[in-house]
Design an enzyme around this catalytic site. Sequence first.
Site, mmCIF file in Angstrom:
data_model
loop_
_atom_site.group_PDB
_atom_site.id
_atom_site.type_symbol
_atom_site.label_atom_id
_atom_site.label_comp_id
_atom_site.label_asym_id
_atom_site.label_seq_id
_atom_site.Cartn_x
_atom_site.Cartn_y
_atom_site.Cartn_z
ATOM 1 N N SER A 202 8.939 10.883 -2.785
ATOM 2 C CA SER A 202 7.583 10.963 -3.349
ATOM 3 C C SER A 202 7.562 11.784 -4.627
ATOM 4 O O SER A 202 6.898 11.419 -5.610
ATOM 5 C CB SER A 202 6.620 11.577 -2.326
ATOM 6 O OG SER A 202 6.476 10.745 -1.203
ATOM 7 N N ARG B 184 7.008 10.629 -8.816
ATOM 8 C CA ARG B 184 5.985 11.285 -9.627
ATOM 9 C C ARG B 184 6.598 12.034 -10.804
ATOM 10 O O ARG B 184 6.045 12.024 -11.911
ATOM 11 C CB ARG B 184 5.160 12.227 -8.748
ATOM 12 C CG ARG B 184 4.209 11.487 -7.805
ATOM 13 C CD ARG B 184 3.705 12.394 -6.695
ATOM 14 N NE ARG B 184 2.646 11.766 -5.910
ATOM 15 C CZ ARG B 184 2.845 10.892 -4.931
ATOM 16 N NH1 ARG B 184 4.096 10.504 -4.639
ATOM 17 N NH2 ARG B 184 1.825 10.391 -4.251
ATOM 18 N N ARG C 188 1.773 -6.794 0.986
ATOM 19 C CA ARG C 188 0.964 -5.596 1.247
ATOM 20 C C ARG C 188 -0.244 -5.580 0.320
ATOM 21 O O ARG C 188 -0.122 -5.759 -0.886
ATOM 22 C CB ARG C 188 1.812 -4.332 1.056
ATOM 23 C CG ARG C 188 2.971 -4.255 2.035
ATOM 24 C CD ARG C 188 3.993 -3.217 1.642
ATOM 25 N NE ARG C 188 3.468 -1.868 1.699
ATOM 26 C CZ ARG C 188 4.171 -0.779 1.365
ATOM 27 N NH1 ARG C 188 5.425 -0.919 0.948
ATOM 28 N NH2 ARG C 188 3.640 0.416 1.441
ATOM 29 N N GLN D 112 -1.457 7.741 -2.261
ATOM 30 C CA GLN D 112 -1.185 6.719 -3.271
ATOM 31 C C GLN D 112 -2.469 6.290 -3.971
ATOM 32 O O GLN D 112 -2.508 6.174 -5.200
ATOM 33 C CB GLN D 112 -0.492 5.515 -2.640
ATOM 34 C CG GLN D 112 0.932 5.792 -2.181
ATOM 35 C CD GLN D 112 1.612 4.561 -1.621
ATOM 36 O OE1 GLN D 112 1.011 3.494 -1.498
ATOM 37 N NE2 GLN D 112 2.882 4.704 -1.256
ATOM 38 N N ASP E 152 4.258 9.027 7.465
ATOM 39 C CA ASP E 152 5.611 8.479 7.353
ATOM 40 C C ASP E 152 6.530 8.956 8.471
ATOM 41 O O ASP E 152 7.548 8.318 8.754
ATOM 42 C CB ASP E 152 6.228 8.850 6.001
ATOM 43 C CG ASP E 152 5.629 8.043 4.859
ATOM 44 O OD1 ASP E 152 5.069 6.962 5.122
ATOM 45 O OD2 ASP E 152 5.712 8.500 3.705
ATOM 46 N N ARG F 112 4.301 -0.973 11.526
ATOM 47 C CA ARG F 112 5.145 0.021 12.191
ATOM 48 C C ARG F 112 4.684 0.348 13.609
ATOM 49 O O ARG F 112 5.508 0.774 14.428
ATOM 50 C CB ARG F 112 5.232 1.299 11.337
ATOM 51 C CG ARG F 112 6.105 1.110 10.112
ATOM 52 C CD ARG F 112 6.182 2.337 9.246
ATOM 53 N NE ARG F 112 7.152 2.135 8.153
ATOM 54 C CZ ARG F 112 7.279 2.929 7.111
ATOM 55 N NH1 ARG F 112 6.494 3.999 6.992
ATOM 56 N NH2 ARG F 112 8.185 2.678 6.179
ATOM 57 N N ARG G 50 12.475 3.146 7.829
ATOM 58 C CA ARG G 50 12.105 4.132 8.853
ATOM 59 C C ARG G 50 12.293 3.581 10.264
ATOM 60 O O ARG G 50 12.576 4.346 11.196
ATOM 61 C CB ARG G 50 10.686 4.629 8.612
ATOM 62 C CG ARG G 50 10.549 5.302 7.258
ATOM 63 C CD ARG G 50 9.340 6.176 7.127
ATOM 64 N NE ARG G 50 9.105 6.513 5.728
ATOM 65 C CZ ARG G 50 9.747 7.457 5.046
ATOM 66 N NH1 ARG G 50 10.663 8.190 5.659
ATOM 67 N NH2 ARG G 50 9.482 7.691 3.773
#
Length: 431
Positions: free
Chosen positions: A22, A26, A121, A168, A313, A344, A388
Site C-alpha cells: 500500500s 502511494r 471488479r 482506496q 485484508d 474471499r 491471500r
Amino acid sequence: MNKAVDPVAKLSGEIVPPPDKSISHRSAMFAALSSENSIIQNYSSAADPQSTLECLKQLGVEIHQEGSTVKISGVGRDGFQDPEKSLDCGNSGTTMRLLSGIVAGAGVECTMIGDESLSARTMKRIIDPLRKMGCKIDGKEGIYAPLEIHSHGGVKGMRYPLPIASAQLKSCVLLAGLFGDEPTEVVEDVLSRDHTERLLQLETEPYGSGKIIQSSRDHIIPQQNYRVPGDFSAAAFWLVAGSIHENAEIHLSGTGVNPSRDAVYHILEEMGASFKKTNNRLAGKEPVSDLFVESSDLKPIHLDPALIPNCIDELPILMVAMCFADGKSVITGAEELRHKETDRLSAMAEILNLAGTEVELQQDGIIIQGRRDFKPSAATFPTYHDHRMAMAAAVLATKGTDTSAITHADCTAISYPKFWTDLQTLSDSAA
C-alpha cells in the site's frame, strides 16, 4: 503451478516482511505528483506496485530503479503526459483506483485497463464521485474497466461523506481534489488506513469518531524520501502461523505498525496470542517495530464489525486462526470481502470446509467452530488466483495431517514474492 505443502512440527526463525504494498503504490504516485525528486528505498518488487511504476512511466514520469531503490523525478500536477497506449494496471485495484484520481484530476486523455480479475471488479464507487467533481470518466457498462478518461474544464471541490469505509475510495477523491482550486473535503465516519493523508501531510480534523481530510491545488506535495516499512498484511500470516503452532518462535523485523492497519495484532492478542513489540521507530511518517510471536492457546472471538475496515485484508488469515480457537468465532459486517480479487468469503469457506472445519457462511460474514486440537485434512486447496487465499491455505496446510496442494501458488507474487522461500526458511530453521 501447484505447490505441495507438508505438515510442519515447528516454525522458528527471523523473517523480514516484504515492503508494504500500500505504501509502495502511494510513495511512487506521490513522488510523481511532487515537483521535486524523490528517492524511495525498499520499494516493493511485487507485481502490483510494479504495475504502478509502469503506468507512471507511460505518463511521462522519469523513474530509475536499482534493486529496491526507486528514484523518481517529480513532474508536478501539470506535467503528466497523455500515454501512447492504455495504462495496464494488471491485477492491481490500488493502481487503478488511486491513479484514476490523479489522471482524471489532471485531465489526462487515457484508457485504464486491467487483467480479467480486475476487469470484473466494480469501479462505480470511484466513477460517481469523480464525475461529481467535474472529471470525465466512464467505464464498460458504466462500472467496469476499461476506464476511459478525458480532459475537462476543471476539478470542482466538494464535501464528500464516504459511503463505505474504503482507503482506496478516500484516496481517489483526495488525489483528484489536489487539482481543484477550491478544497475537497472527505468525511470519514469510520477510520480506514491513513497512508495517503500521512504521506501527503494533508490537513485533517476530528469529526465524531472519524475525521475530515482536505485537499486542494494549494497543498504543497512533499518529496517522498524514506524507506518503505515491512508489510503488516504480509506479517499477519506469520503472526497467525506462530500463534497456532505448538512449537513456534518467529521474529518479524522492520514491520509497519500503522494504527490504521494493525487491528489483527490486537484481535489476536485478545484471542490470547503471545506477542512482543520492540525497537519502535519511524520510517518517514510511518511507525515501524520488530515483532515476536510464539505458540499460544487461542480463544474464540466475536469480531466487532467496526474493526473490519482496519483489518479487511487480514481477515482470511484471521479465519485460519479461528479454526484453532476453542469455540465459536463470528465475523459480521465483512461483505466487502466479496468484492476483492475473488469472493474471499466464499473462497475461504470452501478452503476451511475442505480442511474439515465447521463453517457457516453468511452474506456479510462467517461463523467458524474452532478446536484447539484441530488437525486440518489434507486437500487440494483452490485459490482462484488470489494471493491471500494461497497464503492462508498454505499456513493452514502446515498444521495438516498429510501433504496438501495449493493451486496457482505463484499468485503469491502479487503481494509477497518471497512467501514460499520464507515459509521454507522457517520450516528449515526449525528442523
